[in-house]
Design a protein around this motif. Sequence first.
Motif, PDB file in Angstrom:
ATOM      1  N   TYR A  78      -3.666  -4.530  -1.864  1.00 12.58           N
ATOM      2  CA  TYR A  78      -3.271  -3.690  -3.008  1.00 12.58           C
ATOM      3  C   TYR A  78      -1.823  -3.204  -2.902  1.00 12.58           C
ATOM      4  O   TYR A  78      -1.424  -2.306  -3.634  1.00 12.58           O
ATOM      5  CB  TYR A  78      -4.237  -2.513  -3.127  1.00 12.58           C
ATOM      6  N   LYS A  81       0.523  -2.557  -5.973  1.00 12.78           N
ATOM      7  CA  LYS A  81      -0.357  -2.667  -7.142  1.00 12.78           C
ATOM      8  C   LYS A  81      -0.832  -1.274  -7.567  1.00 12.78           C
ATOM      9  O   LYS A  81      -1.013  -0.384  -6.734  1.00 12.78           O
ATOM     10  CB  LYS A  81      -1.584  -3.529  -6.843  1.00 12.78           C
ATOM     11  N   ASP A 115      -0.634  -6.907 -11.915  1.00 16.18           N
ATOM     12  CA  ASP A 115      -0.235  -5.706 -11.190  1.00 16.18           C
ATOM     13  C   ASP A 115      -1.284  -4.597 -11.256  1.00 16.18           C
ATOM     14  O   ASP A 115      -1.106  -3.547 -10.647  1.00 16.18           O
ATOM     15  CB  ASP A 115       1.099  -5.178 -11.728  1.00 16.18           C
ATOM     16  N   THR A 191       1.312   2.503  -6.856  1.00 19.86           N
ATOM     17  CA  THR A 191       1.767   1.377  -6.033  1.00 19.86           C
ATOM     18  C   THR A 191       2.095   1.777  -4.600  1.00 19.86           C
ATOM     19  O   THR A 191       2.194   0.919  -3.716  1.00 19.86           O
ATOM     20  CB  THR A 191       3.019   0.730  -6.654  1.00 19.86           C
TER      21      THR A 191
END
Length: 222
Positions: A78, A81, A115, A191
Amino acid sequence: MKKMRLFLSLFMSVILVFSCKKQEDKTTVKPTVDKLPYFIASDFTPQWLTVSDLEGKHKIPSFSFTNQNGDTITNDTYKDKIYVADFFFTICPGICPKLTKNMNLIQDTYKNDNDIKLLSHTVMPWHDSVPVLKEYAIKNTIDDRKWNLVTGDKEEIYTIARKGYFADEDFVKTQDENSFIHTENFILVDTQGYIRGVYNGTIPIDVKRLIRHIEILKKERP
């Protein structure tokens, strides 16, 4: 006559107050949400922080679990992301079908956006083995390129639920580590691994709010 004058005075005062109130309403503009707060404690008190304020603040800790395909899923999966996390179990007859349905809505909304990802942790790992998760994924049209269902060591899952995602409200109150985790929360993670929102995953209007907030986070990307 005095009563008449008093009545007229009161009447004009009411008119004046009402007029001022209407003028105030016209000039009051509700602020537009263009930045999300950070949630760095289990009470989910929102804090608006700058990048320089974030050093040492709570973020999702390191993890390693196994998904429905038998693949190892970690923080690196991740990295960079935006993702939505939740906790469920496959034989749950209550809120979990609603959670899965609404996660599916998010999956469909961002099916072409690499994303945005999803992460569902089973809270019944002694039952939800890899084959069981795979069957559940197929049944619920889960796209494994976007959405991981993960299982693993119970202690590790429960620890990250309670201390990583602050997902277990009962634990905050009781501190009972043996208590079964069952939460309707969807947790929005940015993110960098910071929690930026918490939502009731069983309520459609809250899921719509989550999607709006994902759009706000997307604008934060460099």
